[in-house]
Scaffold this motif. Structure first.
Motif, PDB file in Angstrom:
ATOM      1  N   LYS A   1     -22.771  11.848 -22.078  1.00 14.41           N
ATOM      2  CA  LYS A   1     -23.643  12.443 -23.093  1.00 14.41           C
ATOM      3  C   LYS A   1     -22.890  12.627 -24.402  1.00 14.41           C
ATOM      4  CE  LYS A   1     -26.836  14.835 -20.080  1.00 14.41           C
ATOM      5  NZ  LYS A   1     -26.795  16.004 -19.187  1.00 14.41           N
ATOM      6  N   THR A   2     -21.627  13.062 -24.295  1.00 14.55           N
ATOM      7  CA  THR A   2     -20.815  13.228 -25.499  1.00 14.55           C
ATOM      8  C   THR A   2     -20.722  11.897 -26.241  1.00 14.55           C
ATOM      9  OG1 THR A   2     -19.469  14.646 -24.119  1.00 14.55           O
ATOM     10  CG2 THR A   2     -18.633  14.191 -26.313  1.00 14.55           C
ATOM     11  N   LEU A   3     -20.562  10.826 -25.465  1.00 14.24           N
ATOM     12  CA  LEU A   3     -20.403   9.513 -26.075  1.00 14.24           C
ATOM     13  C   LEU A   3     -21.647   9.044 -26.784  1.00 14.24           C
ATOM     14  CD1 LEU A   3     -18.403   7.267 -23.695  1.00 14.24           C
ATOM     15  CD2 LEU A   3     -17.743   8.292 -25.865  1.00 14.24           C
ATOM     16  N   VAL A   4     -22.787   9.315 -26.166  1.00 16.46           N
ATOM     17  CA  VAL A   4     -24.032   8.876 -26.773  1.00 16.46           C
ATOM     18  C   VAL A   4     -24.099   9.400 -28.201  1.00 16.46           C
ATOM     19  CG1 VAL A   4     -26.529   9.153 -26.691  1.00 16.46           C
ATOM     20  CG2 VAL A   4     -25.263   8.661 -24.610  1.00 16.46           C
ATOM     21  N   ARG A   5     -23.536  10.585 -28.394  1.00 17.12           N
ATOM     22  CA  ARG A   5     -23.575  11.163 -29.731  1.00 17.12           C
ATOM     23  C   ARG A   5     -22.525  10.563 -30.655  1.00 17.12           C
ATOM     24  NH1 ARG A   5     -24.965  15.903 -26.621  1.00 17.12           N
ATOM     25  NH2 ARG A   5     -22.806  16.474 -26.302  1.00 17.12           N
ATOM     26  N   LYS A   6     -21.561   9.831 -30.091  1.00 19.55           N
ATOM     27  CA  LYS A   6     -20.456   9.323 -30.904  1.00 19.55           C
ATOM     28  C   LYS A   6     -20.791   8.021 -31.625  1.00 19.55           C
ATOM     29  CE  LYS A   6     -16.473  11.748 -29.932  1.00 19.55           C
ATOM     30  NZ  LYS A   6     -16.645  12.722 -31.009  1.00 19.55           N
ATOM     31  N   GLY A   7     -21.790   7.324 -31.161  1.00 19.45           N
ATOM     32  CA  GLY A   7     -22.073   6.066 -31.830  1.00 19.45           C
ATOM     33  C   GLY A   7     -23.455   5.604 -31.463  1.00 19.45           C
ATOM     34  N   ARG A   8     -23.918   4.543 -32.092  1.00 14.88           N
ATOM     35  CA  ARG A   8     -25.146   3.949 -31.584  1.00 14.88           C
ATOM     36  C   ARG A   8     -24.762   3.301 -30.280  1.00 14.88           C
ATOM     37  NH1 ARG A   8     -25.363  -1.675 -34.131  1.00 14.88           N
ATOM     38  NH2 ARG A   8     -23.488  -1.799 -35.411  1.00 14.88           N
ATOM     39  N   GLY A   9     -25.639   3.115 -29.358  1.00 17.86           N
ATOM     40  CA  GLY A   9     -25.380   2.601 -28.032  1.00 17.86           C
ATOM     41  C   GLY A   9     -23.930   2.357 -27.632  1.00 17.86           C
ATOM     42  N   VAL A  10     -23.362   3.258 -26.874  1.00 18.81           N
ATOM     43  CA  VAL A  10     -21.981   3.076 -26.440  1.00 18.81           C
ATOM     44  C   VAL A  10     -21.958   2.580 -24.996  1.00 18.81           C
ATOM     45  CG1 VAL A  10     -19.766   4.196 -26.044  1.00 18.81           C
ATOM     46  CG2 VAL A  10     -21.174   4.888 -27.985  1.00 18.81           C
ATOM     47  N   ASN A  11     -21.162   1.570 -24.737  1.00 20.54           N
ATOM     48  CA  ASN A  11     -21.013   1.022 -23.391  1.00 20.54           C
ATOM     49  C   ASN A  11     -19.839   1.678 -22.678  1.00 20.54           C
ATOM     50  OD1 ASN A  11     -22.964  -1.402 -23.412  1.00 20.54           O
ATOM     51  ND2 ASN A  11     -21.862  -1.561 -25.360  1.00 20.54           N
ATOM     52  N   VAL A  12     -19.978   1.828 -21.376  1.00 23.02           N
ATOM     53  CA  VAL A  12     -18.922   2.493 -20.612  1.00 23.02           C
ATOM     54  C   VAL A  12     -18.414   1.589 -19.484  1.00 23.02           C
ATOM     55  CG1 VAL A  12     -18.387   4.402 -19.059  1.00 23.02           C
ATOM     56  CG2 VAL A  12     -19.782   4.809 -21.084  1.00 23.02           C
ATOM     57  N   LEU A  13     -17.103   1.484 -19.416  1.00 24.23           N
ATOM     58  CA  LEU A  13     -16.471   0.702 -18.363  1.00 24.23           C
ATOM     59  C   LEU A  13     -15.447   1.590 -17.672  1.00 24.23           C
ATOM     60  CD1 LEU A  13     -16.172  -2.177 -17.160  1.00 24.23           C
ATOM     61  CD2 LEU A  13     -14.390  -2.595 -18.860  1.00 24.23           C
ATOM     62  N   VAL A  14     -15.603   1.786 -16.370  1.00 19.86           N
ATOM     63  CA  VAL A  14     -14.694   2.664 -15.632  1.00 19.86           C
ATOM     64  C   VAL A  14     -13.845   1.815 -14.687  1.00 19.86           C
ATOM     65  CG1 VAL A  14     -14.554   4.539 -13.943  1.00 19.86           C
ATOM     66  CG2 VAL A  14     -16.275   4.618 -15.746  1.00 19.86           C
ATOM     67  N   MET A  15     -12.534   1.976 -14.786  1.00 19.26           N
ATOM     68  CA  MET A  15     -11.635   1.268 -13.879  1.00 19.26           C
ATOM     69  C   MET A  15     -11.205   2.264 -12.816  1.00 19.26           C
ATOM     70  SD  MET A  15     -11.656  -1.158 -16.112  1.00 19.26           S
ATOM     71  CE  MET A  15     -10.412  -2.379 -15.933  1.00 19.26           C
ATOM     72  N   SER A  16     -11.596   2.014 -11.584  1.00 23.22           N
ATOM     73  CA  SER A  16     -11.367   3.028 -10.564  1.00 23.22           C
ATOM     74  C   SER A  16      -9.929   3.083 -10.094  1.00 23.22           C
ATOM     75  CB  SER A  16     -12.274   2.762  -9.377  1.00 23.22           C
ATOM     76  OG  SER A  16     -11.818   3.493  -8.270  1.00 23.22           O
ATOM     77  N   ALA A  17      -9.466   4.316  -9.893  1.00 22.91           N
ATOM     78  CA  ALA A  17      -8.089   4.531  -9.468  1.00 22.91           C
ATOM     79  C   ALA A  17      -7.862   4.023  -8.057  1.00 22.91           C
ATOM     80  CB  ALA A  17      -7.768   6.012  -9.530  1.00 22.91           C
ATOM     81  N   THR A  18      -8.816   4.253  -7.202  1.00 22.74           N
ATOM     82  CA  THR A  18      -8.609   4.003  -5.783  1.00 22.74           C
ATOM     83  C   THR A  18      -9.870   3.382  -5.206  1.00 22.74           C
ATOM     84  OG1 THR A  18      -7.489   6.106  -5.810  1.00 22.74           O
ATOM     85  CG2 THR A  18      -7.836   5.128  -3.669  1.00 22.74           C
ATOM     86  N   PRO A  19      -9.706   2.344  -4.435  1.00 23.19           N
ATOM     87  CA  PRO A  19     -10.888   1.803  -3.780  1.00 23.19           C
ATOM     88  C   PRO A  19     -11.483   2.872  -2.864  1.00 23.19           C
ATOM     89  CG  PRO A  19      -8.988   0.367  -3.474  1.00 23.19           C
ATOM     90  CD  PRO A  19      -8.477   1.635  -4.070  1.00 23.19           C
ATOM     91  N   ILE A  20     -12.775   2.976  -2.823  1.00 19.79           N
ATOM     92  CA  ILE A  20     -13.381   3.935  -1.910  1.00 19.79           C
ATOM     93  C   ILE A  20     -14.417   3.220  -1.051  1.00 19.79           C
ATOM     94  CG2 ILE A  20     -12.986   5.965  -3.346  1.00 19.79           C
ATOM     95  CD1 ILE A  20     -15.851   5.827  -4.236  1.00 19.79           C
ATOM     96  N   PRO A  21     -14.729   3.770   0.115  1.00 18.32           N
ATOM     97  CA  PRO A  21     -15.664   3.098   1.008  1.00 18.32           C
ATOM     98  C   PRO A  21     -17.020   2.884   0.320  1.00 18.32           C
ATOM     99  CG  PRO A  21     -14.635   4.944   2.115  1.00 18.32           C
ATOM    100  CD  PRO A  21     -14.217   5.015   0.691  1.00 18.32           C
ATOM    101  N   ARG A  22     -17.673   1.840   0.775  1.00 17.27           N
ATOM    102  CA  ARG A  22     -18.905   1.417   0.145  1.00 17.27           C
ATOM    103  C   ARG A  22     -19.964   2.527   0.083  1.00 17.27           C
ATOM    104  NH1 ARG A  22     -23.494  -1.144   1.863  1.00 17.27           N
ATOM    105  NH2 ARG A  22     -22.880  -0.622   3.981  1.00 17.27           N
ATOM    106  N   THR A  23     -20.148   3.217   1.212  1.00 12.36           N
ATOM    107  CA  THR A  23     -21.197   4.234   1.225  1.00 12.36           C
ATOM    108  C   THR A  23     -20.881   5.365   0.265  1.00 12.36           C
ATOM    109  OG1 THR A  23     -20.042   5.250   3.058  1.00 12.36           O
ATOM    110  CG2 THR A  23     -21.940   3.900   3.584  1.00 12.36           C
ATOM    111  N   MET A  24     -19.608   5.693   0.186  1.00 12.52           N
ATOM    112  CA  MET A  24     -19.222   6.772  -0.699  1.00 12.52           C
ATOM    113  C   MET A  24     -19.422   6.328  -2.145  1.00 12.52           C
ATOM    114  SD  MET A  24     -16.072   9.018   0.158  1.00 12.52           S
ATOM    115  CE  MET A  24     -14.816   9.247  -1.027  1.00 12.52           C
ATOM    116  N   ALA A  25     -19.074   5.084  -2.430  1.00 12.29           N
ATOM    117  CA  ALA A  25     -19.233   4.569  -3.784  1.00 12.29           C
ATOM    118  C   ALA A  25     -20.696   4.615  -4.203  1.00 12.29           C
ATOM    119  CB  ALA A  25     -18.705   3.143  -3.872  1.00 12.29           C
TER     120      ALA A  25
END
Ligand code: ADP
Ligand code: MG
Length: 679
Positions: free
Chosen positions: A398-422
């Motif tokens: 939400k903070t980002l939405v206010r920072k610019g017109r349409g902001v895209n987000v890419l998250v690089m995960s620290a640790t693989p997690i099981p599929r169901t949890m993901a």
């Protein structure tokens, strides 16, 4: 109907809950009637089968029924008055003794029938029940049935608690349903009231199972709907997030290596997201060392090509600086301006950097969370990458939405997690998974050592140092900071004496930023050969020449953490080693060491981790108390979770009368509670 209590009403509206008791309940997380009813039993006592007293087994709980034929009251030295009851059923004469309950003599009636539940012992050839639960058949306190046992709340008796639950079930609006008719029919859900009544006072195992299904499903569905709704909200508040489609082949060609198939297809997916108007919200999962950073670089490059800005956030300053150096080098040939924004900067320097970000002179901004702070204004931000994070929360988005017109987000995960949890934790994101590893990498050899074989681990370190490679020694972390430091110092001394020809340095949390950075830099450039460190270096650090890592007190780390640490080596074509030194013989420590030695794949590790850590036997016990709402814990009901995911998608497409306002209320309350970081 109108005088019925609502589930959202304060719990003090239940008869008997006031003042002190209300406070005690609040401390246990029970504020509303709904909370009270969500405090499910941790187990049940099965008191359905009456047995003839002669067949009761010694030292076991059993349920018997007999006629009271006589009572004696005795006291031993006036201290412990004892009421002895003699009963008989058709099989034998038996007795029940009660200590410190002299009033029983007045309330029990000879000639009446009683049901007893408790543990039987043989004494002088007589079957004796000591302090059993005793009641008249058919009375309120009839000891028969399946009896709930609640997790103890200090200051509140089980009897009172059970009574309140009964009152709540009788007086509150438990039958009101929020799930739509189609869903209810498809999944053959029982009603809410039935479910709540049966989870607390099941008439049979079948009822219990039906109830549990409904309650688990309901919670998971609510959560799945909530994440979909919040994503929708964010997307509708966001402007067109597309960037100009410019090819990035020149960047890919400039790399000193060929990208793996996994990296390439991940980059393609990201490019697709970036040119679409819908803001990207993508999670990249990949095992340590699979090369996630370059994928992020490709995405940032694409944004900069189209004249926009990109930001990259790391969890620590050391990592932010590492990324900064890397990006600066990789993007130098393209004339892209990369700047670093961290909290410890000098005022003038910071002002200058902020200026560059605001005017657009800076194309790429790397930093810690400082990057999305209030005073940072971007000229034209199009993409935010967060590295080594489990999640980029809704609030941050939400903070980002206010920072610019349409902001895209890419998250690089620290640790693989099981599929169901993901699917749950990241349910509102699209996924990319990188399965391949860069070519030429060898599997890391992992060995477990203990006190007696510890020397062998340090021999491997010596061999690697002699080959000109670098070593990490991870020092244990102890409860108190002082102890921690002293044990780390001791280890450091030992290492220095062991390898006098090599330079060792100590990296720990109390060092200043600059000190930490210069040590890391010296390590990278081979001025330091051995880095003794507490886990401050845990994630993301990339020093390809490091080929051995020793983890002291490995029993103190979880599997996922060990795997992360192990990922600090094996980052080049050289053979690398991971030595776990385990000082505990506990079963779980041994199991973890074994899993580490046998499994190299992070996804597999995460599945094992999940199994080792999860509360073992779930059947027969629902998650206890307020844990009934712990979304992660509920994820282990994989089948139910999958049903909920499917149904949530469908309900969002074609409403079936499911009450979404109910979900919104849940979102509001979750935002204030512990689930806020998930939601
Ligand atoms: P992680 O996924 O753990 O964040 P990094 O992005 O830090 O991994 O990459 C680990 C190392 O592998 C880096 O030194 C990087 O330069 C290198 N690397 C990345 N991709 C490749 C590739 N396709 N071939 C060879 N080396 C690569
Ligand atoms: Mg990384």
């Amino acid at each position: 109907m109108s005088d019925r209590l609502r589930l959202s009403d304060d719990v003090s509206r239940i008869k008997g809950i006031g003042g002190k008791k209300k406070e005690t309940l609040a401390a246990a997380g029970i504020n509303t009637i709904d909370d009270l009813l969500a405090y499910y039993p941790v187990r049940y006592k099965d008191r359905r089968n009456l047995v003839p007293a002669a067949r009761a087994q010694e030292d076991r709980d059993s349920l018997v029924c007999g006629e009271l034929i006589r009572m004696n009251v005795r006291s031993f030295g006036g201290r412990r008055p004892m009421v002895e009851c003699v009963l008989k059923d058709e099989s034998t004469v038996f007795s029940a003794v009660f200590f410190n309950m002299p009033y029983l003599r007045k309330t029990l009636k000879t000639g009446a029938k009683y049901v007893l539940f408790g543990r039987m012992r043989m004494r002088n050839g007589m079957r004796v029940w000591t302090n059993p639960e005793m009641s008249q058949p058919g009375s309120d306190r009839d000891a028969r049935g399946i009896i709930p046992v609640y997790r103890n709340i200090p200051g509140i008796t089980g009897t009172n608690f059970t009574k309140w639950i009964r009152t709540a079930l009788e007086t509150a609006d438990v039958d009101e349903d929020w799930i739509g008719s189609r869903t209810t029919a498809d999944r053959r859900l029982c009603g809410r009231g039935f479910a709540l009544r049966s989870i607390h006072f099941p008439e049979s195992e079948q009822h219990y199972k039906t109830a549990r299904y409904r309650l688990v499903y309901e919670q998971l569905l609510m959560y799945q709907l909530a994440i979909r709704m919040s994503r929708q909200k964010i997307e509708s508040a966001s402007e067109d997030a597309s960037i100009e489609p410019k090819p990035i082949d020149d960047f890919i060609d400039s790399l000193p290596f060929t990208l793996t198939d996994g990296q390439l297809s991940c980059i393609r997916e990201i490019e697709g997201d970036l040119i679409s108007p819908r803001p990207m919200n993508r999670l990249v999962q990949g095992d340590v060392g699979c090369g996630k950073t370059v994928v992020a670089e490709a995405a940032m490059y694409k944004c900069v090509l189209s004249g926009r800005q990109a930001a990259m956030m790391a969890p620590t300053e050391i990592l932010a600086r590492q990324h900064y150096e890397r990006l600066r080098a990789d993007f130098a040939p393209f004339g892209i301006k990369v700047c670093l924004l961290i909290s410890g900067m000098k005022a003038a320097e910071r002002r200058e950097t902020l200026e560059e970000i605001a005017t657009g002179a800076a194309d790429i901004i790397v930093g810690t969370h400082a990057v999305i702070q209030k005073d940072v204004e971007f000229s034209d931000l199009a993409l935010v990458v967060t590295d080594e994070q489990h999640r980029f929360g809704v609030n941050q988005r939400k903070t980002l939405v206010r920072k610019g017109r349409g902001v895209n987000v890419l998250v690089m995960s620290a640790t693989p997690i099981p599929r169901t949890m993901a699917a749950t934790v990241f349910g509102d994101m699209d996924f990319s998974i990188i399965r391949s590893r860069p070519e030429g990498r060898r599997e890391i050899i992992t060995r477990a050592f203990d006190r007696t074989s510890r020397e062998r681990a340090y021999r491997i370190v010596r061999d690697e140092l002699d080959k000109g490679n670098l070593a990490y020694i991870i020092a244990p972390s102890i409860d108190s900071e002082d102890e921690d430091l002293s044990s780390v110092m001791q280890l450091f001394e030992e290492i220095r004496q062991r390898y006098p020809g090599h330079k060792a340095e100590l990296l720990h949390g109390r060092l200043g930023k600059e000190e930490k950075e210069s040590i890391m830099e010296d390590f990278r450039s081979h001025k330091v050969h051995i880095l003794v460190a507490t886990v401050v270096i845990e994630v993301g650090i990339d020093v390809p020449d490091a080929t051995v890592i020793v983890i002291e007190n490995s029993e103190r780390f979880g599997l996922a953490q060990l795997h992360q640490l192990r990922g600090r080596v094996g980052r080049s074509a050289k053979q690398s080693y991971c030595c776990l030194i385990n000082y505990s013989r506990s079963e779980s420590a041994v199991a973890r060491a074994k899993a580490m030695a046998e499994i190299s794949d992070g996804f597999e590790i995460s599945e094992v981790d999940y199994k080792l850590r999860g509360p073992g036997d779930v059947m027969g016990t629902m998650q206890s108390g307020n844990y009934s709402r712990d979304i992660l814990a509920l994820c282990r009901y994989t089948d139910i979770l999958e049903a909920a995911i499917q149904d949530a998608d469908r309900i969002m497409e074609e409403p079936d009368g499911t009450d979404l306002r109910h979900v919104e209320e849940y979102m509001l309350s979750a935002a204030e509670s512990d689930n806020s970081d998930i939601l």
